[in-house]
Write a protein that holds these residues in place. Structure first.
Motif, short mmCIF file in Angstrom:
data_model
loop_
_atom_site.label_atom_id
_atom_site.label_comp_id
_atom_site.label_asym_id
_atom_site.label_seq_id
_atom_site.Cartn_x
_atom_site.Cartn_y
_atom_site.Cartn_z
N LEU A 1 0.08 9.26 2.96
CA LEU A 1 -1.14 9.11 2.16
C LEU A 1 -2.35 9.33 3.05
CD1 LEU A 1 -2.52 7.97 -0.50
CD2 LEU A 1 -2.29 5.70 0.55
N MET A 2 -3.30 10.11 2.56
CA MET A 2 -4.55 10.36 3.29
C MET A 2 -5.70 9.81 2.47
SD MET A 2 -5.18 12.09 6.15
CE MET A 2 -6.80 12.73 5.76
N LEU A 3 -6.59 9.07 3.11
CA LEU A 3 -7.72 8.47 2.40
C LEU A 3 -9.02 8.74 3.16
CD1 LEU A 3 -6.23 4.91 1.74
CD2 LEU A 3 -6.35 6.80 0.11
N GLY A 4 -10.05 9.12 2.42
CA GLY A 4 -11.39 9.14 2.99
C GLY A 4 -11.89 7.70 2.98
N VAL A 5 -12.08 7.12 4.16
CA VAL A 5 -12.40 5.69 4.20
C VAL A 5 -13.83 5.39 4.63
CG1 VAL A 5 -10.04 4.83 4.45
CG2 VAL A 5 -11.31 5.51 6.50
#
Ligand SMILES: Cc1ncc(COP(=O)(O)O)c(C=O)c1O
Length: 369
Positions: free
Chosen positions: A156-160
């Motif tokens: 999973l990739m998230l812009g945080v």
């Protein structure tokens, strides 16, 4: 395997101070689960892995037992959907090795998905290393050979990073968790019933339907729920522009076997490029089913011999019926999957668990830590 990253210090997330201390769970400590009864649902395992991209570099990643992610309330993933994910499986072979299926392809697809929503893509070697590290840390959750279950891997990739204007994040989190799973459709390798969806679009032709971004799945939830309420297993989407050509099913690609014995699967800019489907095209070719990837008009369903859904989670799920407007076609009148779906399913599964030769190099053995 040693991979050096630009910024290699470990964030202080866990008690393990260096990779040498990383936990490895041995098989003899195998989690006591009812392996052949597993559904496709969340199960807590021991560790997940997390890498952060900040100030232009990825860190070295860290394993943690924490199932939660502390996140800024203005993170771009929360407001503007700047996120994407992947799904692949690991299997135990007869000699006790753990293998993953076509992990390089998932790594590449995650790069493509990231680029579509302007996220910093995880390097392919880092993606693969992360898969191996998290599997080794959760070895006791890899279902035993012969159980029919597998270890599902969810990157999973998230812009945080916080943003209020619509623009890309300056910070990203790449994480992977794993869980043992059984079949996606509770039916297992049994025919399912699809209904053609005409009132809801999953994705636009020039949108992000070909990226594995969460918004595509949220967009499909209404259609899927409505199909289930009417007694169908899933929907079959049509292309959003013409409403004439088959796109895909909710969580899987669609394929059919024509009366002439060809493997046909839709070509569309708004569907996910399924790694399972790509593998099936190759296997179908070897079986003399001459694969064809082309626009597939919806009326063609009435002339197919067999049909199926395919994907990592769905593997091959034979299609029993398709309902289109007021007509229904039944490919499995006796309730049993057709011979071509069955042969493709058996072949793919045998390669995945190491029972059949792997001439295409689809299987990678997870190197012990
Ligand atoms: C929308 C959609 N299509 C197709 C697939 C099948 O892709 P793959 O075979 O790579 O798992 C999936 C599952 O990953 C999916 O979510």
């Amino acid at each position: 395997m040693t991979i050096k990253y630009i910024r290699d210090e470990e964030p202080n997330l866990t008690p393990w101070e260096s990779r040498d201390d990383e936990p490895i769970n041995a098989t003899d400590d195998r989690a006591g689960l009812d392996w052949d009864q597993l559904a496709f649902g969340y199960i807590k395992t021991d560790f997940n892995i997390r890498y952060t991209w900040r100030d232009g570099a990825w860190d070295g990643g860290v394993l943690t037992a924490d199932e939660t992610i502390p996140i800024h309330m203005a993170a771009t993933c929360l407001h503007y959907g700047q996120q994407c994910f992947e799904g692949l499986k690991a299997f135990e072979t007869a000699n006790g090795d753990v293998t993953v299926f076509r992990v390089e392809e998932n790594a590449k697809r995650m790069v493509r998905s990231c680029k579509k929503v302007l996220m910093e893509p995880p390097p392919e070697d880092m993606f693969i290393e992360a898969v191996y590290r998290v599997i080794n840390a959760n070895r006791r959750f890899v279902p035993p050979y012969g159980s029919g279950a597998s270890l599902y891997i969810r990157p999973l990739m998230l812009g945080v990073g916080p943003q209020v204007g619509v623009k890309p994040s300056t910070e990203y989190l790449f994480t992977i968790f794993v869980l043992p799973v059984g079949p996606y459709f509770k039916e297992g390798f049994k025919p399912v019933d699809l209904v053609v969806e005409e009132l809801i679009d999953r994705a636009a032709p020039l949108g992000v339907g070909d990226a594995k971004v969460g918004g595509n799945y949220a967009a499909g939830m209404r259609a899927s729920l409505s199909a289930k309420q009417r007694g169908y297993t899933e929907v079959l989407y049509l292309d959003a522009k013409h409403k004439r050509f088959i796109d895909e099913s909710g969580p899987a690609n669609f394929f059919a076997i024509t009366r002439e014995g060809r493997y046909v699967t839709p070509k569309s800019t708004s569907i996910l490029a399924s790694i399972t489907n790509d593998s099936l095209c190759i296997l179908a070719d070897e079986m003399g089913l001459r694969p064809e990837r082309r626009p597939v008009a919806i009326e063609e369903i009435f002339s197919f011999q067999e049909a199926g859904c395919c994907g990592t989670a769905a593997v091959i799920t034979p299609v029993g019926t398709i309902t289109y407007r007021d007509r229904e076609i039944n490919y499995c009148p006796d309730g049993e999957p057709g011979p071509h779906c069955t042969a493709l399913y058996r072949k793919l599964q045998a390669i995945q668990v190491g029972d059949a030769p792997d001439p295409h190099g689809w299987i990678s053995k997870v190197p012990p830590a």
